[in-house]
Design a protein around this motif. Structure first.
Motif, short mmCIF file in Angstrom:
data_model
loop_
_atom_site.label_atom_id
_atom_site.label_comp_id
_atom_site.label_asym_id
_atom_site.label_seq_id
_atom_site.Cartn_x
_atom_site.Cartn_y
_atom_site.Cartn_z
N LEU A 23 0.85 -1.19 0.00
CA LEU A 23 0.00 0.00 0.00
C LEU A 23 0.88 1.24 0.00
CD1 LEU A 23 -2.62 -1.24 2.62
CD2 LEU A 23 -2.87 -1.19 0.14
N TYR A 24 1.80 1.30 -0.94
CA TYR A 24 2.79 2.37 -0.96
C TYR A 24 2.15 3.73 -1.24
CZ TYR A 24 7.13 4.85 -1.94
OH TYR A 24 8.16 5.74 -1.91
N ASP A 25 1.01 3.74 -1.91
CA ASP A 25 0.37 5.01 -2.26
C ASP A 25 -0.71 5.42 -1.25
OD1 ASP A 25 1.88 5.25 -4.59
OD2 ASP A 25 0.50 3.99 -5.72
N LEU A 26 -0.75 4.76 -0.11
CA LEU A 26 -1.75 5.09 0.91
C LEU A 26 -1.59 6.54 1.36
CD1 LEU A 26 -3.97 3.73 2.73
CD2 LEU A 26 -2.15 3.37 4.41
N GLN A 27 -2.71 7.28 1.38
CA GLN A 27 -2.67 8.69 1.77
C GLN A 27 -2.89 8.89 3.26
OE1 GLN A 27 -1.83 11.17 -0.50
NE2 GLN A 27 -1.39 9.32 -1.70
N TRP A 28 -3.77 8.10 3.85
CA TRP A 28 -4.01 8.19 5.27
C TRP A 28 -4.62 6.89 5.77
CZ3 TRP A 28 -9.06 7.69 6.96
CH2 TRP A 28 -10.05 7.89 6.01
N LEU A 29 -4.54 6.69 7.07
CA LEU A 29 -5.05 5.47 7.68
C LEU A 29 -5.69 5.82 9.01
CD1 LEU A 29 -5.22 2.34 7.54
CD2 LEU A 29 -3.05 2.28 8.80
N SER A 30 -6.91 5.34 9.22
CA SER A 30 -7.61 5.57 10.48
C SER A 30 -6.95 4.77 11.60
CB SER A 30 -9.08 5.16 10.33
OG SER A 30 -9.76 5.32 11.55
N CYS A 31 -6.74 5.40 12.75
CA CYS A 31 -6.05 4.76 13.87
C CYS A 31 -6.78 5.04 15.18
CB CYS A 31 -4.61 5.29 13.99
SG CYS A 31 -3.54 4.86 12.61
N ARG A 32 -6.32 4.37 16.21
CA ARG A 32 -6.75 4.65 17.57
C ARG A 32 -5.54 5.14 18.35
NH1 ARG A 32 -8.94 0.22 21.93
NH2 ARG A 32 -6.81 -0.51 21.63
N PHE A 33 -5.66 6.30 18.94
CA PHE A 33 -4.57 6.88 19.72
C PHE A 33 -4.85 6.65 21.20
CE2 PHE A 33 -2.74 11.04 21.51
CZ PHE A 33 -1.54 10.42 21.84
N VAL A 34 -3.97 5.87 21.85
CA VAL A 34 -4.08 5.60 23.28
C VAL A 34 -3.11 6.55 23.99
CG1 VAL A 34 -3.96 3.87 25.09
CG2 VAL A 34 -4.67 3.20 22.80
N ASP A 35 -3.64 7.66 24.44
CA ASP A 35 -2.81 8.69 25.07
C ASP A 35 -2.61 8.35 26.55
OD1 ASP A 35 -1.33 10.93 25.41
OD2 ASP A 35 -2.96 12.36 25.10
N GLU A 88 0.52 -4.47 3.54
CA GLU A 88 0.08 -5.31 2.45
C GLU A 88 -1.37 -5.71 2.63
OE1 GLU A 88 2.83 -8.35 3.10
OE2 GLU A 88 4.57 -7.21 2.39
N GLY A 89 -2.01 -6.11 1.55
CA GLY A 89 -3.38 -6.57 1.62
C GLY A 89 -4.36 -5.41 1.49
N ALA A 90 -5.61 -5.69 1.79
CA ALA A 90 -6.66 -4.68 1.69
C ALA A 90 -6.57 -3.69 2.85
CB ALA A 90 -8.04 -5.34 1.67
N GLU A 91 -6.85 -2.42 2.55
CA GLU A 91 -6.76 -1.39 3.57
C GLU A 91 -7.71 -1.63 4.73
OE1 GLU A 91 -7.54 3.43 3.87
OE2 GLU A 91 -7.02 2.53 1.92
N ASP A 92 -8.90 -2.20 4.44
CA ASP A 92 -9.88 -2.42 5.50
C ASP A 92 -9.49 -3.56 6.45
OD1 ASP A 92 -10.28 -4.55 3.83
OD2 ASP A 92 -12.42 -4.22 3.54
N LYS A 93 -8.38 -4.25 6.16
CA LYS A 93 -7.88 -5.31 7.03
C LYS A 93 -6.82 -4.80 8.01
CE LYS A 93 -10.23 -8.69 5.07
NZ LYS A 93 -11.28 -9.45 5.78
N HIS A 128 -2.37 -6.77 10.53
CA HIS A 128 -3.35 -7.29 9.57
C HIS A 128 -4.33 -8.15 10.34
CE1 HIS A 128 -5.03 -9.56 6.18
NE2 HIS A 128 -4.62 -8.56 5.41
N SER A 129 -5.62 -7.90 10.14
CA SER A 129 -6.64 -8.57 10.96
C SER A 129 -6.64 -10.08 10.77
CB SER A 129 -8.03 -8.01 10.64
OG SER A 129 -8.36 -8.23 9.27
N GLU A 130 -6.08 -10.59 9.68
CA GLU A 130 -6.04 -12.04 9.45
C GLU A 130 -4.67 -12.63 9.75
OE1 GLU A 130 -7.38 -12.54 5.45
OE2 GLU A 130 -9.45 -11.97 5.92
N GLY A 131 -3.83 -11.87 10.47
CA GLY A 131 -2.55 -12.40 10.92
C GLY A 131 -1.47 -12.44 9.86
N LEU A 132 -1.60 -11.62 8.81
CA LEU A 132 -0.62 -11.63 7.73
C LEU A 132 0.71 -11.04 8.16
CD1 LEU A 132 -0.88 -12.59 4.77
CD2 LEU A 132 -1.20 -10.20 4.13
N PHE A 133 0.67 -10.00 8.98
CA PHE A 133 1.89 -9.35 9.43
C PHE A 133 1.56 -8.40 10.58
CE2 PHE A 133 0.05 -6.48 6.34
CZ PHE A 133 0.14 -5.25 6.99
N VAL A 134 2.62 -7.90 11.23
CA VAL A 134 2.50 -6.81 12.20
C VAL A 134 3.73 -5.92 12.03
CG1 VAL A 134 3.58 -8.18 14.02
CG2 VAL A 134 2.22 -6.18 14.63
#
Length: 435
Positions: A23-35, A88-93, A128-134
């Protein structure tokens, strides 16, 4: 120089798992910030308050505006380590979580242009939600510090407040990657525990360690220091370390191989690590003590046994069922279980059995043994079909057939004699006339 990065990172870490596209061209990704808000209480103890809020990882350049101005934005600018190369993989994963990172009492300045003593650190963990990588990326943020930080005070006691809608500009300094976030493997295998890293500069000093956590104890497996060249233990290819590959190879797994394998690389002031849980699972070999069809006479008793052998871990579920000829299921049968047998390799075996004294109505029933185990995606089934005969009716048919056969034999034996007698009388009668 110990590491080179540009082509090396692209060749080693940008390859997709199983050919998947990065996903080299990814512009942004939704995250959870644990402050974290840390302070010293009245008893002089450290207390931490955790605050979770929505956040965005945005990729761009210095001066870009937030694409989501109402939530906290972490703007990641270009560096020699682009964290998108490892996604890698789908962004929604993708599952993203951001935390603050404390360097503790290590006061080493990060050795890249623009780094400051008062830099603030964050980590971005993407799974990755299916255990592909971290991946875990260390993000360096240079704050505007009108007052020099207190060198005697811990950094987490001097963190600035972050609010919703704030934009923090930072760069990726160090990335950790594993394509085996967890491992399930059988006995007598030699799995590779994947662990790789990269930093944004030529690296003169790094310490690599592998440890095994089991039952509250940690065992040293491997260590290497690029400063001294000293190596202890084995399992990591020394030549691969220079390419950022510190993966660990196990030799012939056994039940004692289970545990959490910890890969860590320290590049002061950062210490990155991955915990890789490894579980041993061995599928049971299932068999029953009869063939596909069992013929029984009315009144006979037969022990039916289902064996589950050489499985690991211990828990297994064995049930016996029966179905009528029209396919209607019945409740599980009441069965007995043998005691568990533990083999020298750590695997187990057990049997489930019952005694069957069938009625004529059970002829045509299908009996099935079902074995469920952690190592199986679905249960293993072994079945047979029951045929029941009435011994009294069988003897009656045998006697009847025997009587018929006997009568046929007698008739066949008597017929020639009868015919011969009648023929003799006719000859004598003819002779008498002629005389």
């Amino acid at each position: 120089m110990f590491w080179t990065f540009d082509g090396l990172l692209l060749a080693l870490l940008c390859l997709g798992v199983n050919g998947s596209q990065s996903l080299y061209d990814l512009q942004w990704l939704s995250c959870r910030f644990v402050d974290e808000k840390v302070h010293i209480n009245k008893e002089d103890h450290i207390e931490t308050e955790y605050i979770t809020r929505a956040a965005v990882l945005q990729f761009g350049k210095v001066g870009d505006r937030s694409s989501h101005p109402t939530i906290t934005t972490f703007l990641v600018t270009a560096s020699k380590v682009d964290m998108r190369r490892y996604l890698e993989g789908a962004e929604d994963k993708l599952q993203c979580e951001i935390h603050r990172y404390s360097t503790g009492r290590i006061k080493t300045r990060w050795p890249t242009a623009g780094a400051q003593d008062h830099d603030v650190w964050f980590t971005s963990t993407i799974r990755h939600s299916e255990g592909l990588f971290v991946t875990k990326t260390f993000l360096r943020h240079t704050t505007v510090a009108p007052v020099a930080p207190d060198e005697e005070q811990m950094d987490f006691l001097q963190w600035e407040t972050i609010n919703d809608g704030d934009l923090l500009t930072m760069s990726a300094a160090m990335v950790f990657l594993s394509k085996t976030p967890s491992v399930d493997v059988g006995l007598f295998k030699e799995p590779d525990l994947d662990c790789r890293f990269a930093v944004d500069h030529a690296l003169p000093h790094a310490t690599v360690e592998w440890k095994l956590q089991q039952h509250g104890r940690r065992t040293d497996l491997f260590s290497y220091s690029s400063r001294t060249g000293k190596t202890e233990g084995n399992g990591v290819a020394l030549k691969a370390i220079a390419a950022g590959n510190v993966s660990y190879k196990l030799r012939s797994t056994s039940t004692h191989s289970e545990g959490t394998y910890i890969c860590s690389v320290m590049v002061p002031p950062l210490n990155g690590s991955h915990d890789i849980p490894l579980r041993i699972s061995e599928q049971p070999h299932v068999s029953i003590n009869v063939g596909s069809t069992l013929s029984m006479k009315l009144g006979e008793v037969q022990m039916l046994k289902c064996d589950a052998e050489r499985y690991y871990p211990l828990d297994v579920d064995i049930k016996w069922y029966r179905e009528t000829p029209d396919g209607s299921p019945t409740p599980p049968l009441k069965v007995r279980h043998s005691s568990h047998e533990r083999h020298r390799d750590g695997t187990h075996s057990v049997s489930a059995f019952f005694y069957l004294k069938p009625s004529m109505e059970e002829s045509g029933y299908k009996y099935t043994c079902s074995v469920s185990h952690k190592s199986l995606l679905s249960p293993i089934y072994k079945s047979f079909t029951l045929r029941v005969t009435d011994p009294d009716s069988t003897l009656w048919y045998i006697a009847k057939i025997g009587f018929i056969i006997s009568m046929v034999v007698i008739i066949c034996y008597m017929r020639p004699q009868y015919l011969g007698t009648k023929s003799g009388k006719k000859v004598r009668m003819k002779v008498g006339i002629e005389e």
